[in-house]
Design a protein around this motif. Structure first.
Motif, PDB file in Angstrom:
ATOM      1  N   GLU A   1       0.870  -1.061   0.027  1.00  0.00           N
ATOM      2  CA  GLU A   1      -0.136   0.040   0.024  1.00  0.00           C
ATOM      3  C   GLU A   1       0.917   1.053  -0.098  1.00  0.00           C
ATOM      4  O   GLU A   1       1.500   1.495   0.793  1.00  0.00           O
ATOM      5  CB  GLU A   1      -0.959  -0.015   1.173  1.00  0.00           C
ATOM      6  N   LEU A   2       0.738   2.022  -1.065  1.00  0.00           N
ATOM      7  CA  LEU A   2       1.730   3.198  -1.260  1.00  0.00           C
ATOM      8  C   LEU A   2       1.250   4.454  -0.431  1.00  0.00           C
ATOM      9  O   LEU A   2       1.893   5.436  -0.271  1.00  0.00           O
ATOM     10  CB  LEU A   2       1.918   3.533  -2.774  1.00  0.00           C
ATOM     11  N   ASP A   3      -0.221   4.262  -0.334  1.00  0.00           N
ATOM     12  CA  ASP A   3      -0.691   5.527   0.606  1.00  0.00           C
ATOM     13  C   ASP A   3      -0.157   5.361   2.049  1.00  0.00           C
ATOM     14  O   ASP A   3      -0.655   4.280   2.711  1.00  0.00           O
ATOM     15  CB  ASP A   3      -2.397   5.477   0.539  1.00  0.00           C
ATOM     16  N   GLU A   4       0.525   6.230   2.570  1.00  0.00           N
ATOM     17  CA  GLU A   4       1.214   5.814   3.823  1.00  0.00           C
ATOM     18  C   GLU A   4      -0.059   5.774   4.909  1.00  0.00           C
ATOM     19  O   GLU A   4       0.092   4.997   6.066  1.00  0.00           O
ATOM     20  CB  GLU A   4       1.966   6.969   4.336  1.00  0.00           C
ATOM     21  N   ALA A   5      -0.976   6.704   5.010  1.00  0.00           N
ATOM     22  CA  ALA A   5      -1.963   6.563   5.929  1.00  0.00           C
ATOM     23  C   ALA A   5      -2.742   5.415   6.018  1.00  0.00           C
ATOM     24  O   ALA A   5      -2.843   4.848   7.040  1.00  0.00           O
ATOM     25  CB  ALA A   5      -3.091   7.820   5.970  1.00  0.00           C
ATOM     26  N   GLN A   6      -2.940   4.872   4.906  1.00  0.00           N
ATOM     27  CA  GLN A   6      -3.958   3.534   4.626  1.00  0.00           C
ATOM     28  C   GLN A   6      -2.981   2.604   4.963  1.00  0.00           C
ATOM     29  O   GLN A   6      -3.314   1.469   5.659  1.00  0.00           O
ATOM     30  CB  GLN A   6      -4.226   3.573   3.081  1.00  0.00           C
ATOM     31  N   ALA A   7      -1.557   2.550   4.724  1.00  0.00           N
ATOM     32  CA  ALA A   7      -0.714   1.383   5.170  1.00  0.00           C
ATOM     33  C   ALA A   7      -0.613   1.329   6.728  1.00  0.00           C
ATOM     34  O   ALA A   7      -0.644   0.301   7.466  1.00  0.00           O
ATOM     35  CB  ALA A   7       0.775   1.748   4.594  1.00  0.00           C
ATOM     36  N   ARG A   8      -0.637   2.479   7.395  1.00  0.00           N
ATOM     37  CA  ARG A   8      -0.551   2.541   8.761  1.00  0.00           C
ATOM     38  C   ARG A   8      -1.865   1.948   9.377  1.00  0.00           C
ATOM     39  O   ARG A   8      -1.931   1.194  10.458  1.00  0.00           O
ATOM     40  CB  ARG A   8      -0.470   3.932   9.154  1.00  0.00           C
ATOM     41  N   GLU A   9      -2.990   2.226   8.611  1.00  0.00           N
ATOM     42  CA  GLU A   9      -4.441   1.655   9.295  1.00  0.00           C
ATOM     43  C   GLU A   9      -4.317   0.155   8.930  1.00  0.00           C
ATOM     44  O   GLU A   9      -4.654  -0.569  10.129  1.00  0.00           O
ATOM     45  CB  GLU A   9      -5.506   2.423   8.322  1.00  0.00           C
ATOM     46  N   LEU A  10      -3.642  -0.271   8.018  1.00  0.00           N
ATOM     47  CA  LEU A  10      -3.850  -1.847   7.877  1.00  0.00           C
ATOM     48  C   LEU A  10      -2.865  -2.498   8.870  1.00  0.00           C
ATOM     49  O   LEU A  10      -3.078  -3.434   9.440  1.00  0.00           O
ATOM     50  CB  LEU A  10      -2.957  -2.305   6.546  1.00  0.00           C
ATOM     51  N   MET A  11      -1.653  -1.909   9.206  1.00  0.00           N
ATOM     52  CA  MET A  11      -0.814  -2.416  10.343  1.00  0.00           C
ATOM     53  C   MET A  11      -1.494  -2.349  11.820  1.00  0.00           C
ATOM     54  O   MET A  11      -1.388  -2.966  12.411  1.00  0.00           O
ATOM     55  CB  MET A  11       0.456  -1.556  10.545  1.00  0.00           C
ATOM     56  N   ARG A  12      -2.392  -1.145  11.887  1.00  0.00           N
ATOM     57  CA  ARG A  12      -2.916  -1.187  13.064  1.00  0.00           C
ATOM     58  C   ARG A  12      -4.262  -2.302  13.186  1.00  0.00           C
ATOM     59  O   ARG A  12      -4.366  -2.856  14.446  1.00  0.00           O
ATOM     60  CB  ARG A  12      -3.821   0.059  13.388  1.00  0.00           C
ATOM     61  N   LYS A  13      -4.695  -2.679  11.902  1.00  0.00           N
ATOM     62  CA  LYS A  13      -5.802  -3.895  12.243  1.00  0.00           C
ATOM     63  C   LYS A  13      -4.713  -4.961  12.447  1.00  0.00           C
ATOM     64  O   LYS A  13      -5.510  -5.996  13.228  1.00  0.00           O
ATOM     65  CB  LYS A  13      -6.292  -3.951  10.691  1.00  0.00           C
ATOM     66  N   ALA A  14      -3.783  -5.167  11.754  1.00  0.00           N
ATOM     67  CA  ALA A  14      -3.115  -6.441  11.844  1.00  0.00           C
ATOM     68  C   ALA A  14      -2.644  -6.360  13.413  1.00  0.00           C
ATOM     69  O   ALA A  14      -2.840  -7.884  13.999  1.00  0.00           O
ATOM     70  CB  ALA A  14      -1.837  -6.291  11.129  1.00  0.00           C
ATOM     71  N   ASP A  15      -2.343  -5.286  14.129  1.00  0.00           N
ATOM     72  CA  ASP A  15      -1.797  -5.504  15.463  1.00  0.00           C
ATOM     73  C   ASP A  15      -3.013  -5.947  16.241  1.00  0.00           C
ATOM     74  O   ASP A  15      -2.949  -6.722  17.310  1.00  0.00           O
ATOM     75  CB  ASP A  15      -1.348  -4.053  15.920  1.00  0.00           C
ATOM     76  N   ALA A  16      -4.206  -5.293  16.034  1.00  0.00           N
ATOM     77  CA  ALA A  16      -5.354  -5.810  16.859  1.00  0.00           C
ATOM     78  C   ALA A  16      -5.551  -7.277  16.894  1.00  0.00           C
ATOM     79  O   ALA A  16      -5.816  -7.957  17.778  1.00  0.00           O
ATOM     80  CB  ALA A  16      -6.559  -4.865  16.386  1.00  0.00           C
ATOM     81  N   ARG A  17      -5.473  -7.790  15.635  1.00  0.00           N
ATOM     82  CA  ARG A  17      -5.560  -9.330  15.302  1.00  0.00           C
ATOM     83  C   ARG A  17      -4.398 -10.040  16.232  1.00  0.00           C
ATOM     84  O   ARG A  17      -4.726 -11.110  16.926  1.00  0.00           O
ATOM     85  CB  ARG A  17      -5.414  -9.649  13.954  1.00  0.00           C
TER      86      ARG A  17
END
Length: 813
Positions: free
Chosen positions: A741-757
């Motif tokens: 994901e080249l959109d940095e904000a969206q990439a961070r959001e995906l990482m936050r979802k992964a962390d919650a899992r």
């Protein structure tokens, strides 16, 4: 292994919790997240830093290789690479990657469709030490070595480089165009460090050519002599450096073990050293006591008055051999005290700089087998923990922010940080108990047989339970033939008493005392010993029955009474044994004694009636939990080394928290060198504490740590770096999406979802960020506890006298 401090192995926490002497200023809230500690490096403008000088910097060991992309690269490899090789991106104080102007005029994504293209515009003055310009040929060589297509290259990993389709020259020699097959969000992680094509160009050069030397460099420093005999690696100012010149003439990396660093600092062997809590406390004590030693700490502080009296008596006793041995011991102790006092005087000249290291300590739960393979049990363990209390144990005495880490993928201060611990939930005893009940664990359950913790064999536990279950103890149990506890040093409480009584000859059978113990001193279990205090804190050891109350050895003022009391007690036992033996040998009325003195068998009528054996009662788990006849007991593996006191203290507190919900733990302390390799990495544990470094590129660097294990052809699991063996397909998918994901904000959001899992799966529970404690000589500028940032080696140096004087006066104010 790069300047981002990526490591292939986990880190052990270090620090001693004994002395709450280190005070300091805490940090405030950072962008709505937990408090973050910034760098503590005595930041100084270059104009106030002197030109020239030598800095001796302690490292754990000289590197086995200078190639940061090989599996055995370590922190020393990264430190050298950071000073002598191009770093296209470095990390700022908040752990964010920023372009390094010494090498880059600009680096940016210039195309996204149909493929991602990154354009690097190089600093036109950037050259290798052999005079050649840094350019596309170096980028191409590194890509080909690390993309994983040629197995002849012994690379540690290929992440990111395997996504590159081609590298080509731009409009001129100063432009490099990198085209990716698939989008790659962490493209800034590539080419740092950048090696010359001479190193990366062939498998032979890559595998062997850069292990012990770097013939071509391009940093503010060049690589000088590496001397394995003295354990030093010299970095010298690079005369071809085009940037602002290095302030130091020479930077000498010196191998010094952590435990030996206070002595090395005091002896003037190093000027800058990362230290553990015990070293920091020594420096704090040196400042508090003005460099003097008052006997409250140091090698002589542990000697009690009673031990001192015994030592003096032995040194001046009639036994010449014993006296000589004790005199030599006393002289060694005196020399050690003198050496310690000299070191304390020298340590007063050092300052401790402190921050939070870019690494966090976690409780890891092995989900591959045993009770923790059930997610409900793992979640219950997590819900039993008061993470704030655990963080305060380590960080509060240091004056550092003591808030629990809320993310597996970022730390406070980083843009990607978000506290996702709510996906699991905080400390809640009732919720933990409900989860365990749902998993079938009950209090007071019947136990089939003694069992060891986790998946371990029950044989040794069965042996350990003999005394507790009332079976007749055998040699080495810590009891005598009559079931009485024998003074020993098995548990560490009785070692002083045992050695003291041994020196006085109390362990040997005394003439005239038939039946006196030979293997240890036995004391009547319920007869109070006169002169022995009831509070263990008042003495140096405790003893008594293994299942009954114990008494504490008296303080030094009663040392003279101890021998008398113990001898009297032993004599009482001996007389009782002799009387019992005499009764057994007395002949029955009307019978003659045998010539050999043995008594004949008494008449049958005189025999007492047999007492029926009590009915065997079923064993239960009592207040602890059990299921299917087995107790809920977990193996808790901890390192036993001198730098892991903090980790062991945290482990013991965790055990207490788990006991409250009915989970018992068996703490197993193992040698530091085997802790990770033989236990954590091999899966021989249920619970363990170790640390992972943080990164600016979690989609790339953290994925192997949380990737779902895959079965291998031989039936084993391929775990990469996921030593908890807990993972899901969904977590892997989120990492993959974030990496592309080249959109940095969206990439961070995906990482936050992964962390919650990751939180919800409860394989690892982040506890606290590791403290970073660094001892430095006063006057050293731009070096110390770097926190999340990258050192700027060319700015490190010694303050000019006027600047140093002004800084010292400011500190006094």
């Amino acid at each position: 292994m790069t300047q981002r401090r990526r490591r292939s192995l986990a880190l052990l926490t270090s620090g001693v919790l004994a002395l709450p002497l280190l005070a300091g200023c805490g940090a405030g809230e950072d962008e709505g997240g937990p408090a973050a500690a910034g760098p503590d490096i005595a930041a100084t403008v270059r104009e106030q830093v002197a030109d020239g000088g030598v800095l001796r910097w302690a490292v754990d060991a000289l590197p086995e290789t200078l190639n940061a992309f090989q599996a055995d690269a370590d922190a020393s490899t990264s430190r050298i690479a950071g000073a002598v090789l191009p770093q296209l991106f470095t990390l700022d104080a908040k752990g964010r990657p920023v372009a390094n102007p010494d090498y880059l005029e600009k680096a940016e994504v210039v195309e996204r469709e149909p493929k991602q293209v990154v354009l690097y515009k190089l600093n036109q003055q950037a050259v290798w030490s052999d005079g050649r310009e840094i350019g596309a040929a170096d980028f191409v060589a590194q890509w080909r070595a690390l993309n994983g297509k040629d197995s002849a290259y012994w690379t540690a990993r290929n992440a990111g480089y395997d996504r590159i389709e081609k590298i080509e020259r731009g409009k001129n020699d100063l432009e490099v165009k990198v085209t990716f097959v698939r989008p790659y969000a962490d493209w800034r992680s590539l080419f740092s460090p950048l090696y010359p094509k001479q190193v990366m160009g062939t498998p032979e050069a890559f595998n062997e050519g850069a292990r012990g030397a770097l013939k071509v460099t391009a940093g503010p420093f060049g690589l000088g002599a590496i001397d394995k005999k003295t354990g030093t690696a010299a970095l010298t100012r690079n005369p071809r450096w085009w940037g602002r010149p290095a302030k130091l003439d020479t930077l000498v990396l010196t191998a010094v073990p952590r435990a030996g660093r206070p002595a090395a600092l005091a002896a003037g062997k190093v000027d800058l050293a990362e230290i553990d809590r015990s070293g920091a406390d020594r420096i704090a004590l040196a400042h508090r006591d003005a460099g003097q030693v008052d006997g409250t700490h140091g090698p002589g502080a542990a000697l009690t008055p009673a031990q001192a009296t015994l030592s003096w008596a032995l040194a001046h006793g009639a036994d010449e051999a014993k006296a000589k041995e004790e005199q030599e011991t006393r002289q060694k102790n005196a020399d050690a005290v003198k050496q310690y006092a000299q070191e304390q005087s020298a340590l007063r000249g050092f300052t401790v700089r402190k921050s939070l290291e870019p690494a966090y300590t976690q409780l890891a739960m092995n989900g591959a087998s045993g009770p923790l393979s059930d997610e409900r049990v793992r979640r219950a363990v997590a819900r039993a923990l008061d993470r704030k209390t655990l963080a305060e144990i380590v960080l509060k005495p240091l004056g550092l922010p003591a808030k629990p880490v809320g993310s597996h993928l970022a730390l406070a201060g980083q843009q990607a940080y978000a506290d996702n611990s709510d996906a699991l939930g905080g400390q809640d005893t009732q919720a933990a108990q409900a989860l365990l009940a749902d998993a079938g664990w009950r209090k007071g359950g019947k136990l089939n047989e003694p069992a060891k913790a986790g998946a371990e064999s029950a044989e040794s536990a069965q042996d350990d339970s003999k005394t507790r279950a009332g079976a007749k103890p055998g040699p080495g149990d810590g009891t005598g033939d009559d079931g009485l506890y024998i003074v020993g040093d098995d548990d560490g409480r009785n070692g002083d008493l045992r050695s003291a009584t041994a020196d006085l000859g109390l362990r040997r059978a005394r003439p005239g005392l038939p039946g006196a113990p030979a293997a240890g001193l036995r004391v009547l279990p319920q007869t109070p010993v006169r002169g022995f205090g009831a509070n263990p804190a008042d003495g140096i050891a405790s003893f008594g029955r293994t299942d009954g109350p114990s008494a504490a050895l008296a303080p030094a003022s009663l040392a003279a009474q101890q021998e008398h009391v113990l001898l009297a007690q032993a004599e009482t036992l001996a007389k009782g044994a002799a009387a019992a033996a005499g009764d057994a040998k007395a002949p029955a009325e009307g019978e003659e004694a045998r010539e050999d003195g043995d008594a004949k068998e008494p008449a049958a009528a005189a025999s007492p009636a047999p007492v029926p054996a009590p009915a065997k009662q079923a064993r239960t788990s009592g207040a602890m939990l059990a299921k299917d006849g087995k107790p809920l007991s977990l193996r808790f593996v901890l390192p036993a080394g001198p730098g892991s006191e903090a980790l062991r203290s945290v482990g013991e507190r965790i055990s207490q928290m788990l006991q409250k919900i009915g989970i018992s733990t068996e703490i197993k302390k193992v040698a530091d060198e085997s802790f990770f390799k033989d236990h954590v990495a091999s899966g021989q544990y249920d619970l363990a504490l170790y640390s992972w470094p943080a990164t600016a590129f979690p989609a790339t660097d953290a994925r192997p740590i949380f990737a779902k294990p895959e079965p291998a052809a031989d039936g084993s699991l391929l775990v990469e770096q996921n030593y908890t063996r807990v993972g899901t397909d969904h977590i892997d998918q989120l990492f993959d999406q974030a990496a592309g994901e080249l959109d940095e904000a969206q990439a961070r959001e995906l990482m936050r979802k992964a962390d919650a899992r990751i939180w919800a799966a409860a394989g690892s529970i982040p506890l606290y960020q590791r403290p970073e404690l660094v001892a430095v000589k006063p006057g050293l500028a731009n070096a110390g506890a770097f926190g999340l940032g990258t050192p700027r080696y060319q700015d490190i140096g010694w303050k000019k006298p006027t600047a140093a004087k002004g800084a010292k006066e400011g500190e006094k104010k």
